[in-house]
Design a protein around this motif. Structure first.
Motif, mmCIF file in Angstrom:
data_model
loop_
_atom_site.group_PDB
_atom_site.id
_atom_site.type_symbol
_atom_site.label_atom_id
_atom_site.label_comp_id
_atom_site.label_asym_id
_atom_site.label_seq_id
_atom_site.Cartn_x
_atom_site.Cartn_y
_atom_site.Cartn_z
ATOM 1 N N ASP A 199 22.584 -21.790 -31.130
ATOM 2 C CA ASP A 199 22.466 -22.447 -29.988
ATOM 3 C C ASP A 199 23.184 -23.728 -29.882
ATOM 4 O O ASP A 199 22.579 -24.701 -30.377
ATOM 5 C CB ASP A 199 20.992 -22.716 -29.451
ATOM 6 C CG ASP A 199 20.273 -21.417 -29.147
ATOM 7 O OD1 ASP A 199 20.767 -20.378 -28.842
ATOM 8 O OD2 ASP A 199 19.066 -21.321 -29.224
ATOM 9 N N PHE A 200 24.561 -23.738 -29.520
ATOM 10 C CA PHE A 200 25.214 -24.969 -29.621
ATOM 11 C C PHE A 200 25.833 -25.470 -28.425
ATOM 12 O O PHE A 200 26.535 -26.439 -28.345
ATOM 13 C CB PHE A 200 26.127 -24.994 -30.884
ATOM 14 C CG PHE A 200 27.075 -23.700 -30.471
ATOM 15 C CD1 PHE A 200 28.383 -24.027 -29.844
ATOM 16 C CD2 PHE A 200 27.147 -22.706 -31.268
ATOM 17 C CE1 PHE A 200 29.230 -23.070 -29.576
ATOM 18 C CE2 PHE A 200 28.162 -21.569 -31.080
ATOM 19 C CZ PHE A 200 29.362 -21.678 -30.307
ATOM 20 N N ASP A 201 25.794 -24.699 -27.304
ATOM 21 C CA ASP A 201 26.335 -24.894 -25.965
ATOM 22 C C ASP A 201 25.700 -26.145 -25.347
ATOM 23 O O ASP A 201 26.561 -26.898 -24.597
ATOM 24 C CB ASP A 201 26.371 -23.804 -25.207
ATOM 25 C CG ASP A 201 27.415 -22.810 -25.455
ATOM 26 O OD1 ASP A 201 28.525 -23.147 -26.129
ATOM 27 O OD2 ASP A 201 27.261 -21.653 -24.960
ATOM 28 N N ASP A 202 24.435 -26.366 -25.544
ATOM 29 C CA ASP A 202 23.757 -27.625 -24.786
ATOM 30 C C ASP A 202 23.582 -28.828 -26.049
ATOM 31 O O ASP A 202 22.421 -28.720 -26.613
ATOM 32 C CB ASP A 202 22.608 -27.306 -24.357
ATOM 33 C CG ASP A 202 22.210 -28.108 -23.469
ATOM 34 O OD1 ASP A 202 22.305 -29.584 -23.566
ATOM 35 O OD2 ASP A 202 21.269 -28.009 -22.587
ATOM 36 N N PRO A 203 24.559 -29.769 -26.169
ATOM 37 C CA PRO A 203 24.364 -30.588 -27.054
ATOM 38 C C PRO A 203 23.128 -31.473 -27.033
ATOM 39 O O PRO A 203 22.311 -32.094 -27.885
ATOM 40 C CB PRO A 203 25.564 -31.754 -27.124
ATOM 41 C CG PRO A 203 26.361 -31.216 -25.894
ATOM 42 C CD PRO A 203 25.721 -29.996 -25.542
ATOM 43 N N ARG A 227 30.252 -29.805 -34.089
ATOM 44 C CA ARG A 227 30.028 -30.819 -33.281
ATOM 45 C C ARG A 227 28.577 -31.032 -33.335
ATOM 46 O O ARG A 227 27.653 -32.087 -33.163
ATOM 47 C CB ARG A 227 30.222 -30.623 -31.798
ATOM 48 C CG ARG A 227 29.679 -29.484 -31.046
ATOM 49 C CD ARG A 227 29.895 -29.592 -29.312
ATOM 50 N NE ARG A 227 29.461 -28.829 -28.876
ATOM 51 C CZ ARG A 227 30.487 -27.728 -28.121
ATOM 52 N NH1 ARG A 227 31.609 -27.806 -28.336
ATOM 53 N NH2 ARG A 227 29.933 -26.627 -27.683
ATOM 54 N N GLN A 228 27.737 -30.095 -34.070
ATOM 55 C CA GLN A 228 26.486 -30.120 -34.434
ATOM 56 C C GLN A 228 26.261 -31.244 -35.451
ATOM 57 O O GLN A 228 25.106 -31.761 -35.482
ATOM 58 C CB GLN A 228 25.817 -28.808 -34.793
ATOM 59 C CG GLN A 228 25.729 -27.866 -33.614
ATOM 60 C CD GLN A 228 25.202 -26.377 -34.112
ATOM 61 O OE1 GLN A 228 25.666 -26.106 -35.460
ATOM 62 N NE2 GLN A 228 24.348 -25.892 -33.176
ATOM 63 N N ALA A 229 27.193 -31.161 -36.274
ATOM 64 C CA ALA A 229 27.095 -32.269 -37.640
ATOM 65 C C ALA A 229 26.724 -33.682 -37.037
ATOM 66 O O ALA A 229 25.896 -34.352 -37.769
ATOM 67 C CB ALA A 229 28.255 -32.239 -38.312
#
Length: 293
Positions: A199-203, A227-229
């Protein structure tokens, strides 16, 4: 390169994708994890394996920690290990670890591979992934199986599939808290968070999930999107206000101890040794990521 005990973000990089390799080198992850498992098609395994040393060298030279996630079936795992062990690879991530004997068998193979490469025994550390009911039942033994163990993580999607449960905070909360406890007992790093790495669409939601993970005792997290990093690195780093308050709390406690007291009050809160220990742990984490100078 950061010392391993201070890793926060571990970003997956498919071994067969030049585009993802180049993209990873522009990111601020603490660790770049070359993936030989789920992101590589079965007919591409040999190609991926043959690229590990080249990719690992590039990542290490750029200052990243380097990990490799190998495959679970033994015939693939042994080939993956032989292709991965080297000066540049600090960690192998082991999927679907069922029990402590699996870790010990991998460690025995590593002993031989390290000797062949002229590396000291123990050079290659391990991260164990808990992804089925058997592994879940054996987490304590797995975490303590070998001095090579660096950390352990619950693989949300595989665990949910094997237990026929939803990938949700309700279903994953208990396995993750159990994993933190097992890691702390064994003195290794708890890695992960309550939820799905996919689930990475909602930062904003992901940021909240990582902040909760830090509050639950986790030290680091896997990332599947670059961008999760940044979110993981930020969320696991104490804020300036937290650092300032921890320093004030410790200073006040130490001043009171010097006057013969065993506890004190700080901003309306009773402070004794366990509270001070938490403050010192926060300051140690800040020092690790933000050394003076």
């Amino acid at each position: 390169m950061l010392e391993m005990k201070y890793w926060r973000s571990i970003l997956f990089v498919p071994a067969t994708s030049d585009r993802f390799v180049e993209s990873a080198l522009r990111r601020r992850a603490d660790v770049l994890q070359i993936d030989l498992e789920d992101s590589v098609a079965p007919d591409q395994k040999d190609l991926a394996r043959g690229r590990v040393r080249m990719i690992a060298s590039r990542f290490a030279q750029a200052g990243y920690g380097v990990a490799v996630r190998i495959n679970r079936p033994w015939r693939l795992a042994v080939r993956d290990i032989e292709a991965s062990v080297g000066q540049d690879v600090a960690v192998l991530t082991l999927p679907k670890v069922p029990d402590a004997s699996h870790v010990r068998a991998i460690s025995e193979i590593l002993d031989a591979c390290e000797a062949e490469q002229g590396l000291p025994s123990g050079h290659t550390r391990l991260i164990a992934m808990i992804e089925d009911p058997e592994g879940l039942a054996n987490m304590d033994a797995i975490a303590a199986a070998s001095p090579r163990l660096y950390g352990m993580i619950v693989g949300a999607e595989d665990l949910a599939a094997s237990m026929r449960m939803a990938v949700s905070e309700d279903s994953l909360y208990i396995p993750n808290v159990m994993a933190v406890a097992a890691c702390r007992r064994a003195g290794i790093a708890p890695i992960g968070f309550v939820g799905s790495v996919a689930d990475f669409d909602d930062p904003d939601a992901f940021r909240s999930r990582i902040r909760r993970a830090r509050a639950l005792g986790f030290d680091a997290a896997f990332c599947i999107h670059p961008r999760q990093a940044d979110i993981v690195n930020e969320a696991f780093l104490p804020t300036a206000d937290e650092v300032d308050e921890a320093r004030q709390l410790v200073a006040e406690f130490e001043a009171q101890v010097a006057q013969g007291r065993a506890a004190c009050t700080f901003k309306g809160r009773m402070v004794d040794l366990p509270v001070v220990l938490q403050a010192r742990q926060l300051l140690a984490r800040h020092q690790a990521y933000c050394p003076p100078g």
